[in-house]
Design a protein around this motif. Structure first.
Motif, mmCIF file in Angstrom:
data_model
loop_
_atom_site.group_PDB
_atom_site.id
_atom_site.type_symbol
_atom_site.label_atom_id
_atom_site.label_comp_id
_atom_site.label_asym_id
_atom_site.label_seq_id
_atom_site.Cartn_x
_atom_site.Cartn_y
_atom_site.Cartn_z
ATOM 1 N N LEU A 113 -31.116 10.508 47.302
ATOM 2 C CA LEU A 113 -32.277 9.109 46.946
ATOM 3 C C LEU A 113 -32.328 9.302 45.539
ATOM 4 O O LEU A 113 -33.132 10.226 45.161
ATOM 5 C CB LEU A 113 -33.521 9.291 47.894
ATOM 6 N N LYS A 114 -32.273 8.280 44.652
ATOM 7 C CA LYS A 114 -32.289 8.108 43.234
ATOM 8 C C LYS A 114 -33.782 7.957 42.942
ATOM 9 O O LYS A 114 -34.373 8.773 42.090
ATOM 10 C CB LYS A 114 -31.559 7.043 42.571
ATOM 11 N N SER A 115 -34.578 7.139 43.503
ATOM 12 C CA SER A 115 -35.898 6.906 43.495
ATOM 13 C C SER A 115 -36.480 6.192 44.457
ATOM 14 O O SER A 115 -35.970 5.674 45.575
ATOM 15 C CB SER A 115 -36.062 5.736 42.080
ATOM 16 N N GLU A 116 -37.777 6.041 44.663
ATOM 17 C CA GLU A 116 -38.852 5.473 45.775
ATOM 18 C C GLU A 116 -38.373 4.235 45.812
ATOM 19 O O GLU A 116 -38.682 3.596 47.016
ATOM 20 C CB GLU A 116 -40.136 5.867 45.589
ATOM 21 N N GLU A 117 -37.935 3.419 44.687
ATOM 22 C CA GLU A 117 -37.695 1.805 44.740
ATOM 23 C C GLU A 117 -36.371 1.777 45.625
ATOM 24 O O GLU A 117 -36.223 0.432 46.075
ATOM 25 C CB GLU A 117 -37.398 1.481 43.448
ATOM 26 N N ASP A 118 -35.625 2.835 45.683
ATOM 27 C CA ASP A 118 -34.438 2.362 46.921
ATOM 28 C C ASP A 118 -34.810 2.265 48.357
ATOM 29 O O ASP A 118 -33.857 2.555 49.352
ATOM 30 C CB ASP A 118 -33.583 3.761 46.600
ATOM 31 N N HIS A 133 -24.643 6.442 46.277
ATOM 32 C CA HIS A 133 -23.476 5.692 46.345
ATOM 33 C C HIS A 133 -23.388 4.365 46.924
ATOM 34 O O HIS A 133 -22.475 3.738 47.166
ATOM 35 C CB HIS A 133 -22.508 6.661 47.278
ATOM 36 N N GLY A 134 -24.518 3.736 47.171
ATOM 37 C CA GLY A 134 -24.676 2.318 47.649
ATOM 38 C C GLY A 134 -24.702 2.092 49.000
ATOM 39 O O GLY A 134 -24.682 1.135 49.569
ATOM 40 N N VAL A 135 -24.717 3.236 49.759
ATOM 41 C CA VAL A 135 -24.609 3.084 51.410
ATOM 42 C C VAL A 135 -26.093 2.827 51.763
ATOM 43 O O VAL A 135 -26.994 3.426 51.267
ATOM 44 C CB VAL A 135 -24.199 4.519 52.012
ATOM 45 N N GLN A 136 -26.186 1.933 52.448
ATOM 46 C CA GLN A 136 -27.581 1.224 52.841
ATOM 47 C C GLN A 136 -27.699 1.860 54.449
ATOM 48 O O GLN A 136 -27.042 1.772 55.274
ATOM 49 C CB GLN A 136 -27.605 -0.171 52.984
ATOM 50 N N LEU A 137 -28.747 2.694 54.654
ATOM 51 C CA LEU A 137 -29.296 3.174 55.899
ATOM 52 C C LEU A 137 -30.413 2.195 56.350
ATOM 53 O O LEU A 137 -31.262 1.992 55.390
ATOM 54 C CB LEU A 137 -29.848 4.716 55.825
ATOM 55 N N GLN A 138 -30.097 1.914 57.687
ATOM 56 C CA GLN A 138 -31.301 1.118 58.146
ATOM 57 C C GLN A 138 -32.143 2.003 59.135
ATOM 58 O O GLN A 138 -31.746 2.872 59.880
ATOM 59 C CB GLN A 138 -30.742 0.103 58.906
ATOM 60 N N VAL A 139 -33.493 1.753 59.076
ATOM 61 C CA VAL A 139 -34.463 2.357 60.056
ATOM 62 C C VAL A 139 -35.110 1.371 60.715
ATOM 63 O O VAL A 139 -35.823 0.687 60.170
ATOM 64 C CB VAL A 139 -35.469 3.205 59.371
ATOM 65 N N PRO A 140 -34.848 1.076 61.949
ATOM 66 C CA PRO A 140 -35.184 -0.017 62.750
ATOM 67 C C PRO A 140 -36.658 -0.147 63.049
ATOM 68 O O PRO A 140 -37.242 -1.177 63.043
ATOM 69 C CB PRO A 140 -34.663 -0.018 64.096
#
Length: 157
Positions: A113-118, A133-140
């Protein structure tokens, strides 16, 4: 009953989407792009040609006949990789950048995680976390995570 925004949609011999528009013109290597992939995934789908121009607009994916709908769903699934975060196992530091060890619906993985803004807050406790790496993880639902995961996650929110 709505009319189709194109004449035909199929795969060519190379596995690329081939669209025949309402004028009868064929377009190879068409890319489906959702207008609102997170908030309204069924509403608004643009079929974009190889030169980046919209060839057709689909109001509702679910309103299409089975053949084209299944074809587009398969193409979208191949393009959209959003694993679901099930559990936050550990973080190496509470400052960023930090390396997270997590369990997803596709197994355990480490990511940075690069920054909290991510960490993007969405409605109703939903989160979208983007790795370096640009992978987006979702937390429902962040409130449904286990106590340990919530404690670690809160340090970054």
């Amino acid at each position: 009953m709505s009319t189709l925004p194109f004449r035909d949609l199929r795969l060519d011999a190379h596995g690329r989407l081939l669209l025949t528009d309402l004028n009868g013109d064929s377009h190879v290597a068409v890319t489906p792009v959702r207008a609102h992939p997170i908030s309204a995934p069924d509403e608004g789908l643009s079929l974009v040609g190889s030169h980046g121009h919209e060839l057709a607009w689909v109001e509702r994916l679910s309103a299409l006949p089975d053949g084209p709908r299944r074809l587009l769903e398969a193409e979208l699934a191949a393009r959209e990789f959003h694993p679901t975060l099930k559990r936050l196992i550990s973080v190496n530091t509470f400052s960023t950048p930090s390396t997270w060890r997590i369990e997803t619906d596709r197994g355990e993985v480490d990511f940075v995680l690069k920054s909290e803004e991510d960490i993007r807050r969405l409605e109703e406790g939903r989160l979208l976390i983007t790795s370096t790496h640009g992978v987006q993880l979702q937390v429902p639902d962040r409130w449904a995570l286990d106590k340990h995961s919530k404690k670690l996650l809160e340090r970054f929110l």
